[in-house]
Design an enzyme around this catalytic site. Structure first.
Site, short mmCIF file in Angstrom:
data_model
loop_
_atom_site.label_atom_id
_atom_site.label_comp_id
_atom_site.label_asym_id
_atom_site.label_seq_id
_atom_site.Cartn_x
_atom_site.Cartn_y
_atom_site.Cartn_z
N GLU A 1 44.84 42.31 41.99
CA GLU A 1 44.34 42.85 43.26
C GLU A 1 43.06 43.67 43.10
OE1 GLU A 1 47.85 44.82 44.60
OE2 GLU A 1 47.47 46.64 43.47
N SER A 2 42.69 43.99 41.87
CA SER A 2 41.40 44.64 41.63
C SER A 2 40.23 43.70 41.86
CB SER A 2 41.35 45.18 40.20
OG SER A 2 41.63 44.14 39.27
#
Lengths: 259, 285, 285, 259
Positions: free
Chosen positions: A60-61
């Protein structure tokens, strides 16, 4: 002749190792997998080094196609960016990639889980006066909603496997049946839960999780005792194939950063 | 045009008691030096916005700077709980902390709406979750073409957005690369903004993928290792030992207070704190 | 994973009569070779989507491939009118062309909605304009928090999105740099996609700022100078003389037909067309 | 002694040159200006080489702080990207930059204009059966709506300066008075129209454009004859300062790509 004996001892999987190895086996080659940090990330990277070299791991980064050589401690370690095919912003990863339906599998952990695979990662106890304040939702609610299907992995015990989650952070198979579909969710929801005892799979009709496999040395009673609801048992409970030497060696090398 | 100044001056100029602040950085480039300076200057009654309130907000919350937290994931990444955050939520210590809790996708959508000059953003999200019961500012909007219902969340427009980046040039144009998180959105959604940078250079690095022109930034301050214990891609790595060590420091109220006193109130700037950290390496591990 | 193939095969595989196609490229990286191949293969009844239908769509419209055009600015940049487009709109030649007209901001919003899996997008736009009278798919949505009314436009989800980029690697991961327009959005909003590239390389250039992973692309085809007369940053410049020369070629129906015949129907690929262009330089200037 | 004579002849501004020079003078140093292609772009770049070196020019192709050495033929010429402080996507330029209210001045041309500065760039004649199909809206409607104020420049004649535009592409001062504000537009709308005859400024109360300046050699009758509505004339019509040698030299050098 002591060396071979020590090596043999080392090659017995711990419960956590078994859970990660079995989880890794679930990922087919070429799968596009949105990976939660911790054990899901380790399992997904093990899969990449075993049978699934073309699995695409998305964090999700904003790192797409990350190929870390050791399990990242945080979801945004520098190695994820260094080894990724593309690095995009956090808003973009949740819109163009997750929400658009481009993820095959969302691979998540949980603090609490009910029999329909609904997840709590927010609080234990009352929301306003919690017994334990957990980190919260993070990316999970929308991963659970938009990924093609959800794989869950967590240690099985009756504090985690509960009749009713204290807080519904991420919707699994909702109240079972077609209740999830009626909510308008695009992904089909959780299909498998891999634990340190065995494997639970969602009944296609009811959406309830059913014990379908036990790891070597575990019993149906172990599974029932570790589950806070009346656990359904499949008519044909398989015994998980034991960890191979290669799986264990690669898992340990991965964790040691030696792969 | 951005004013190039000291961090102390930038915080003193822009940050006031009672404001809404967003300090962003998604694991990477967390503006920890700026958080220290806010504690050092004794700001109070802040509403703190951040997707992942980790160690940096644990310090601000434990030091009593915050009245409210708007967030989506509050943990010590890879380590466990944020003890000061939990103490505030579970036991109102040092005082009650109001929380407004969203998902990552919701928070990202809110920043994008703020950066875009829209009053709200929409997403496929929140459906069926208990967030709807406890977070009042989640609503819905109906597609005028298909009739589909989508979640709606209000724009975030903090008073001050604060980020850390690798470089600025001498005009104050800021460049960053590696994992970019929501830093650009946090700056552009905010009414004022402060960027701390590793260094000021004649020309931005060719690896720069996000450039914030000087004229969208209020102040730029040079703070080498200003993201520590987070990292700055191309400059230094994440100090995982610090994050692990923070668990025991922050577990106990007294050891936390002593740490804040020694590392913030008794130091004059982040460089002095970093010298202490370097000396104490054994203690933290 | 993207299939690496010839342009001719990619168009034959993905493009069918009656489909909705988006060929994007904002002045830079316009997929002109792909447009030629669509004409060469005789596709008809297409709905063509593009923010800036310039020379490339003038050719498709003049050749009778399009039933409908969805756009926001239809001109020959820096030169003037698109004569084939005008002939179609003003005189139904070669046949009636339905138009659906938006603003740039509206079209960009529609692509973003399509790429994001949302049914619509919203913007501060269209208010008070006559576009509201003639473009039926502009609606409104009300902010559930502030009561403000915003314009709403439906997502674009073309059957095939086609772009040109500088490079792909041997896995079919595509990289582009320079002005990026809405190319990424056009690919990600479309059900299938074709990317023509200048070359296939072992490793993408360090200047790449947008990477489209292989698995979001249907087919990749190598077409050197495939954007001509548009340009590919780092490879070749815009052929302004061609754009100027197009004005006289396209003004007359017969000279247009002769050009299409000679440059497309009588050539086997874009390389052959480019050889003709290079020979005819004096004629075009 | 022929050389100085030729030089003196060259340094008389044409009507178009005068219009660009006067338009350039309107831009203050440091202004953030969203620039339309053609004459607005040329005027803005002239300003950058004269009194406004810190003017930030933004083109809708996503180039921010572009510093072209010659007037770009297209809105997306490579030199714009090469010389820009930042290059962003087209969706981003219209959202984070324009819609967010970060633009001081939108600098546009037009095919038709009415007395309130409402713009037509879509069709001459009927929409469904147009006499002349023009390129259309492009970025103009939202530039006209969201930029802090709008500068317009176009050649003045009564085909362009009309009582009523055939198609309202971009809203200017709407129907005058506070009608624009009541539409919820954030920017204050067009404030000045620079033509080859003179300068028109919006009356702050009524929003109607009033002739406030004439270029050297032009008359009020010229302006009235070139205007399709009953043109209001300011009580104090200024005479535009003539083009300086430096302005003309720089404009010509810019157009020749020799700056």
């Amino acid at each position: 002749m002591t060396a071979p004996v020590i090596a043999a001892e080392e090659l017995v999987a711990t419960d956590d190792e078994m859970m990660m190895i079995v989880a890794a086996r679930e990922l087919r080659n070429g799968v596009v997998c949105f990976v939660g940090i911790g054990m899901p990330s380790t399992a997904a990277n093990l899969a990449r080094h075993m049978h699934a070299p073309d699995a695409v791991l998305i964090y999700e980064s904003g790192t797409i196609g990350a190929k870390p050589t050791k399990p990242p401690l945080s979801i945004g370690d520098g190695e994820l960016a260094d080894t990724a095919d593309a690095v995009v912003s956090v808003p973009e990863i949740f819109t163009y990639w997750l929400q658009a339906g481009r993820i095959d599998v969302g691979f998540l952990g949980a603090a609490q889980l009910d029999k329909y695979g609904n997840i709590n990662s927010t609080v234990v106890g009352d929301y306003d006066h919690p017994k334990v304040r957990l980190p919260g939702a993070g990316g999970a609610p929308e991963i659970a909603g938009s990924a093609g299907e959800i794989f869950l992995m967590l240690r099985q015990n009756n504090r985690a496997f509960v009749e009713k989650v204290d807080f519904l952070t991420s919707v699994g198979n909702a109240e079972g049946g077609d209740s999830r579909q009626r909510m308008g969710m695009r992904g089909k929801g959780p299909s498998v839960v891999i634990t340190d005892i065995g494997v639970l799979r969602a009944d296609p009709a009811s959406g309830e999780f059913v014990l379908t496999a036990l790891h070597e040395g575990k019993t149906i009673d172990d599974a029932k005792a570790a589950t806070g609801w009346d656990l359904r048992i499949s008519d044909h409970v398989e015994i998980t194939a034991p960890a191979t030497d290669e799986e264990l060696r690669k898992l340990r090398a991965l964790k040691a950063g030696e792969l | 045009m951005a004013n190039i100044t000291t961090l102390s001056d930038a915080i003193a100029t822009h940050v006031r008691d009672g404001q809404t602040l967003a300090l962003e950085g998604f694991t990477h480039l967390i503006p920890n030096a700026a958080a220290h300076e806010i504690i050092r200057q004794g700001r109070k009654h802040l509403t703190l916005v951040r997707m992942t309130p980790d160690v940096t907000y644990d310090q601000l919350i434990g030091a009593g700077c915050a009245d409210k937290l708007i967030f989506s994931w509050g943990g010590n990444p890879g380590v466990g709980s944020l003890h000061r955050f939990r103490d505030a939520v579970e036991r109102d210590y040092p005082h009650h902390l109001e929380i407004e809790e969203h998902s990552h996708a919701g928070m990202a959508t809110r920043y994008v709406a703020g950066a875009s000059g829209l009053p709200f953003g929409m997403l496929r999200g929140y459906v069926g979750t208990d967030l709807l019961k406890y977070t009042p500012n989640i609503s819905t909007v109906t597609c005028p073409f298909t009739g589909e219902e989508l979640a709606a969340v209000p724009a975030l427009t903090p008073d001050v957005g604060i980020i850390h980046a690798q470089q600025a040039d001498r005009h104050g144009n800021v460049g960053l690369w590696g994992i970019q998180g929501v830093q650009k959105e946090a700056v552009m959604a905010s009414k004022a903004s402060i960027v701390t940078v590793e260094e000021i250079v004649d020309e931005l690095d060719s690896r720069v993928t996000v450039t914030l022109p000087s004229w969208v930034i209020s102040s730029v301050a040079v703070v080498p290792r200003g993201a520590h214990p987070s990292y700055a891609h191309g400059y230094y790595e994440r100090d995982n030992d610090f994050y692990i060590g923070w668990d025991s420091i922050s577990k106990d109220r007294d050891s936390f207070d002593a740490w804040i006193d020694r590392h913030i109130h008794q130091t004059s700037d982040y460089a002095e704190h970093l010298r202490l950290v370097d000396q104490e390496e054994g203690v933290l591990a």
